[in-house]
Write an enzyme that holds these catalytic residues in place. Structure first.
Site, PDB file in Angstrom:
ATOM      1  CB  THR A 120      -0.922   0.018   1.240  1.00  0.00           C
ATOM      2  OG1 THR A 120      -1.578   1.286   1.336  1.00  0.00           O
ATOM      3  CG2 THR A 120      -0.125  -0.197   2.529  1.00  0.00           C
ATOM      4  CE1 TYR A 144      -3.632  -2.362   5.215  1.00  0.00           C
ATOM      5  CE2 TYR A 144      -3.460  -0.070   4.496  1.00  0.00           C
ATOM      6  CZ  TYR A 144      -3.599  -1.418   4.208  1.00  0.00           C
ATOM      7  OH  TYR A 144      -3.692  -1.826   2.893  1.00  0.00           O
TER       8      TYR A 144
END
Length: 332
Positions: A120, A144
């Site tokens: 990501t 995350y």
């Protein structure tokens, strides 16, 4: 299955994973979905075998690998709610990091070395310059992003120690729905901005919150890079082919290479839906950078990848069609 090569897709019942399975099948592969259905949906598994279970269950994963003998693995399984990761970091470290480590251990034991990883742009954190290249320093600002960065490091170490061959995709804001209308985002509650805006349009929520309109951008709202889910799926298949042909390990951004502001998203949704978006201006959120978008040159150079569907018209039209179709289905 015949002579078609098998590719294991973890999280293959999810938003990105199911689209990747459809694209793999269209390009001559047999996608095997491995998903625990915590966030995935059984009805999206249509293009190959389904194995229900968890990536952290080594006995289960080993049995799946022995049964299907995949040539490559596309690892999409992860928890990805940015809000929840702050309040429940233990869940994210257990699932994203420990689960990935267990999966890699199984692959090593079965001598499966071709690995495509959904990372990501959250690993970059707050950046000082755009566009963001693969060499932009990584300093994630939430658990995350940290879990994904830790997974990247684990895979690099497995590459050095055990010969793991990999492509990491750091992708930007996933958006849109399947071009054929078969798949779309089904997170409840929605975790991406476009479905959140749709909820305000369809009356599920009272209004859409705009977090600040005083940023140093043309209209004062944050600018982000949106990449169509079909383009992401194409990138994953290209990465599988790259590795199967002996291509080198690599780290690649997948983004459209352009940014759109929150107000531009709202205007496009109003155009596509014919409805007014009720909005509420609220204070800025901590950590929101004014402008983030990708440099996509490496994806084209290494994989021949182009974000052909990642324009705002295609993203919004496919997403709105999916949203309205599912509204009708829910009522019916």
């Amino acid at each position: 299955m015949g002579d078609k090569p098998v590719v294991l897709v973890t999280g293959g019942a999810g938003y990105v994973g199911s689209q990747t399975c459809k694209e793999l099948a269209a390009r001559g592969y047999v996608p095997v979905t491995l998903d625990n259905l915590v966030n995935g949906h059984r009805e999206t598994v249509r293009w190959g075998p389904f194995e229900e279970g968890d990536i952290g269950d080594k006995a289960f994963v080993s049995a799946v690998l022995k049964r299907h003998k995949p040539k490559a693995v596309v690892h999409c399984a992860a928890l990805c709610d940015v809000g929840e990761c702050v309040t429940r970091p233990d869940k994210y470290y257990e699932n994203n990091v420990v689960g990935t480590l267990r999966l890699l251990e199984c692959l090593q034991e079965h001598d499966i070395n071709n690995f495509v990883f959904s990372s990501t742009c959250a690993t970059y954190g707050d950046v000082e310059e755009v566009p963001i290249t693969e060499d932009t320093p990584q300093a994630p600002i939430n658990p995350y992003g940290v879990t994904k960065l830790m997974c990247e490091q684990i895979m690099k170490d497995f590459g050095d120690a055990y010969g793991l061959r990999y492509v990491f995709f750091r992708y930007f804001n996933v958006a849109g729905a399947d071009l054929g209308g078969e798949l779309g985002e089904q997170h409840e509650p929605p975790s991406h901005v476009i479905p959140i805006i749709f909820d305000s349009v369809t009356g599920k929520t009272d209004s859409f919150k705009i977090f600040g309109d005083d940023y140093d951008t043309p209209d004062g709202t944050c600018i982000r890079d949106y990449v169509h889910v079909a383009d992401l799926a194409d990138g994953h298949v290209r990465a599988v082919e790259h590795l199967l042909k002996g291509g080198a390990n690599d780290i690649i951004n997948l983004g459209s290479g352009q940014g759109f502001s929150v107000k531009e998203l709202i205007a496009k949704i109003e155009e596509v839906s014919g409805k007014k978006v009720p909005t509420e201006l609220v204070p800025r959120r901590p950590g929101d950078a004014p402008c983030l978008y990708a440099n996509k040159d490496k994806a084209k150079r290494v994989l021949g990848w182009e974000p052909v569907n990642s324009n705002l018209d295609t993203i919004m039209k496919t997403a709105w069609e999916w949203c309205t179709r599912n509204e009708v289905s829910a009522v019916g």
